[in-house]
Design an enzyme around this catalytic site. Structure first.
Site, PDB file in Angstrom:
ATOM      1  N   GLU A   1     -10.109  -5.100  -0.339  1.00  0.00           N
ATOM      2  CA  GLU A   1      -9.625  -6.244  -1.111  1.00  0.00           C
ATOM      3  C   GLU A   1     -10.770  -7.117  -1.633  1.00  0.00           C
ATOM      4  O   GLU A   1     -10.871  -8.309  -1.317  1.00  0.00           O
ATOM      5  CB  GLU A   1      -8.627  -7.065  -0.293  1.00  0.00           C
ATOM      6  CG  GLU A   1      -7.326  -6.319  -0.057  1.00  0.00           C
ATOM      7  CD  GLU A   1      -6.242  -7.162   0.610  1.00  0.00           C
ATOM      8  OE1 GLU A   1      -6.521  -8.314   0.999  1.00  0.00           O
ATOM      9  OE2 GLU A   1      -5.113  -6.661   0.744  1.00  0.00           O
TER      10      GLU A   1
ATOM     11  N   GLU B   1      -2.676  -0.273   1.304  1.00  0.00           N
ATOM     12  CA  GLU B   1      -1.793  -1.162   2.057  1.00  0.00           C
ATOM     13  C   GLU B   1      -0.534  -1.432   1.242  1.00  0.00           C
ATOM     14  O   GLU B   1      -0.602  -1.643   0.032  1.00  0.00           O
ATOM     15  CB  GLU B   1      -2.477  -2.502   2.378  1.00  0.00           C
ATOM     16  CG  GLU B   1      -3.668  -2.394   3.312  1.00  0.00           C
ATOM     17  CD  GLU B   1      -4.299  -3.756   3.587  1.00  0.00           C
ATOM     18  OE1 GLU B   1      -3.613  -4.792   3.387  1.00  0.00           O
ATOM     19  OE2 GLU B   1      -5.475  -3.790   3.992  1.00  0.00           O
TER      20      GLU B   1
END
Length: 498
Positions: free
Chosen positions: A221, A324
């Protein structure tokens, strides 16, 4: 200044990756692990602590791993802190858990790690974890013994995800260093980035002979950047570092919340070959204000148009994964249009829609967040709960002996040839290229299916290597597109026949 020059030098010439197979040889398990489509799950809260997942290891008043280890050492001493951490890692997953994963057709696990845990904490110099490295001296060996080995015994691969970077790749608590809402300083610190180049050289070298490593993720991320030159420089430098020890392992980068930005970067960096990169996109529809304003049926409907869409050249040459996702929607969404009264059905619809799109658009696979919680289950964040509910189902297993290649090829080749000959009867098409692509895809798919019904996943890297073989044998041509069409159709028909 020296650090910046050294980093730029490393990033300046990103090497091509080796082909994902050896020409003229049968596939081995290692090659399949690196290129199959994965039905996976994250081990969140294990090596990178997250209080909402496992809370007991956090002393009172601490909210991120750095705070936790610091206070544990202060209160209990380094030895007791080390033992507490090692007990947590070693007992995180049992044989029953591994067997449950195998029984439910999980093919891969993504394990988030902090830079402070690699090789006994040797890559903490000059970082906030430097004073606490002794606590982590056995972490890397525990990872290999308690996670990678038992996974391999069940034909499950491991995705090594260096989740926490020094200074943080984003401002969240899962960077390990800050309790949330902080500033990500990693991207402005060349010394940190060079430290990670050294770390990833070690990881690549140490795991290069381990069979069941699906890939190495070099950031989780990454924060959004309108001009991502710092991220691109870091990616290039680390790719070069890894390739100095392992020329074939998939390297996973973050999409920085803008997938097409990195589609363009991969396409321009690798040209006609492949640099062996997989772009990681995360799919959550519970955080943004825009999603909170939507009722669940609209969120489900909108996935079609907002998940990995509008990619340059339809993402040609770029493999994706969803590292995810969950079945969680915000309370504001559930309070709209009476959705809460139909929650179970809508959760199932949402999860199935996600998986359907992932299997089509994220060919390297997907990893649910997350596997287990300390207290009970995590509801729509909980993998077992969602599997038991039927919201998350594994893709079908393929059968190596299904279908008849020659029969399927004949009908498809006739349809292909007739269509294009009618489009332009004067054009000298090369339909044999379509046949070659179709046969190659079918045979490759069959080889993957022999291993637990696996499906070829890292299709773009695979195609780049196979078409290079074809061109080497039969020459290049303006009609090379026929080979690509044949290959894609061969995969499609094999899957349909299984």
């Amino acid at each position: 200044m020296f650090d910046k020059f050294k980093l730029k030098s490393k990033a300046g010439n990103v090497p091509k990756a080796d082909p994902p197979f050896r020409k003229g040889q049968s596939l081995d398990k290692k090659q399949i692990y690196r290129s199959r489509q994965n039905f996976g799950v994250n081990f969140g809260g294990c090596f990178v602590l997250e209080k909402w997942i496992f809370h007991d290891i956090f002393p009172e008043g601490t909210d991120c791993e750095l705070q936790a280890v610091k206070k544990l050492i202060k209160d209990k001493g380094a030895k007791e802190a080390q033992q507490k951490f090692e007990d947590h890692w070693s007992n995180f997953i049992s044989d029953n858990d591994w067997n449950w994963l195998k029984d439910h057709k999980v093919t891969s696990v993504r394990i988030p790690l902090g830079y402070w845990e690699v090789d006994g904490g040797k890559y903490t110099k000059g970082t906030k974890f430097a004073s606490y490295a002794s606590v982590y001296k056995n972490a890397w060996n525990i990872l290999k013994k308690k996670f990678i080995e038992p996974a391999g015994q069940r034909n499950i691969s491991v995705l090594i995800d260096i989740h926490g970077l020094p200074g943080g790749a984003n401002g969240a608590d899962h960077s390990g260093e800050q309790p949330g809402g902080g500033k990500a300083t990693f991207w402005d610190n060349e010394e940190y980035q060079l430290l990670m180049c050294d770390l990833f050289e070690f990881v690549a070298k140490d795991l290069s002979n381990v069979e069941n490593i699906a890939g190495i993720q070099i950031v989780n991320e990454a924060e959004f950047a309108n001009d991502p030159k710092k991220q691109a420089r870091y990616y290039g430098a680390v790719i070069s570092s890894i390739r100095s020890h392992d020329k074939g392992v998939p390297i996973i980068i973050s999409d920085g919340w803008w997938p097409d930005q990195w589609v363009k970067w991969v396409q321009s960096t690798q040209g006609n070959g492949t640099i062996g990169v997989v772009v990681d996109a995360h799919c959550y529809r519970c955080f943004s204000d825009d999603d909170k304003k939507k009722a669940p049926p609209q969120i489900i409907s909108d996935l079609d148009k907002d998940l990995l869409t509008n990619l340059t050249q339809d993402g040609k040459g770029v493999d994706f994964m969803v590292g995810e996702y969950s079945c969680v929607l915000d309370g504001d969404s559930w309070n709209r249009d009476g959705a809460n009264d139909k929650r179970d059905d809508l959760v199932i619809q949402y999860g199935r829609k996600e998986l359907d799109l992932f299997n089509k658009r994220a060919n390297f696979g997907s990893y649910f967040w997350t596997f287990k919680f300390q207290s009970g289950n995590g509801g729509e964040w909980d993998f077992k709960t969602m599997v038991d509910k039927g919201a998350i189902n594994p893709p079908k297993s393929l059968s190596a002996g299904a279908g008849n290649l020659d029969e399927k090829l004949k009908g498809n080749l006739e349809a292909h040839s007739n269509y294009w000959n009618q489009q332009n009867s004067h054009e000298k098409y090369e339909h044999y290229r379509y046949e070659d692509g179709f046969r190659t895809a079918w045979q490759d798919a069959s080889e993957f299916a022999k291993f637990d019904g696996s499906k070829l996943g890292r299709i773009e890297a695979w195609k780049a290597a196979r078409v290079a073989e074809h061109i080497s044998a039969k020459g290049d041509s303006k009609h090379i597109w026929e080979w690509y069409q044949g290959f894609d159709k061969g995969l499609e028909e094999f899957s349909a026949a299984s």
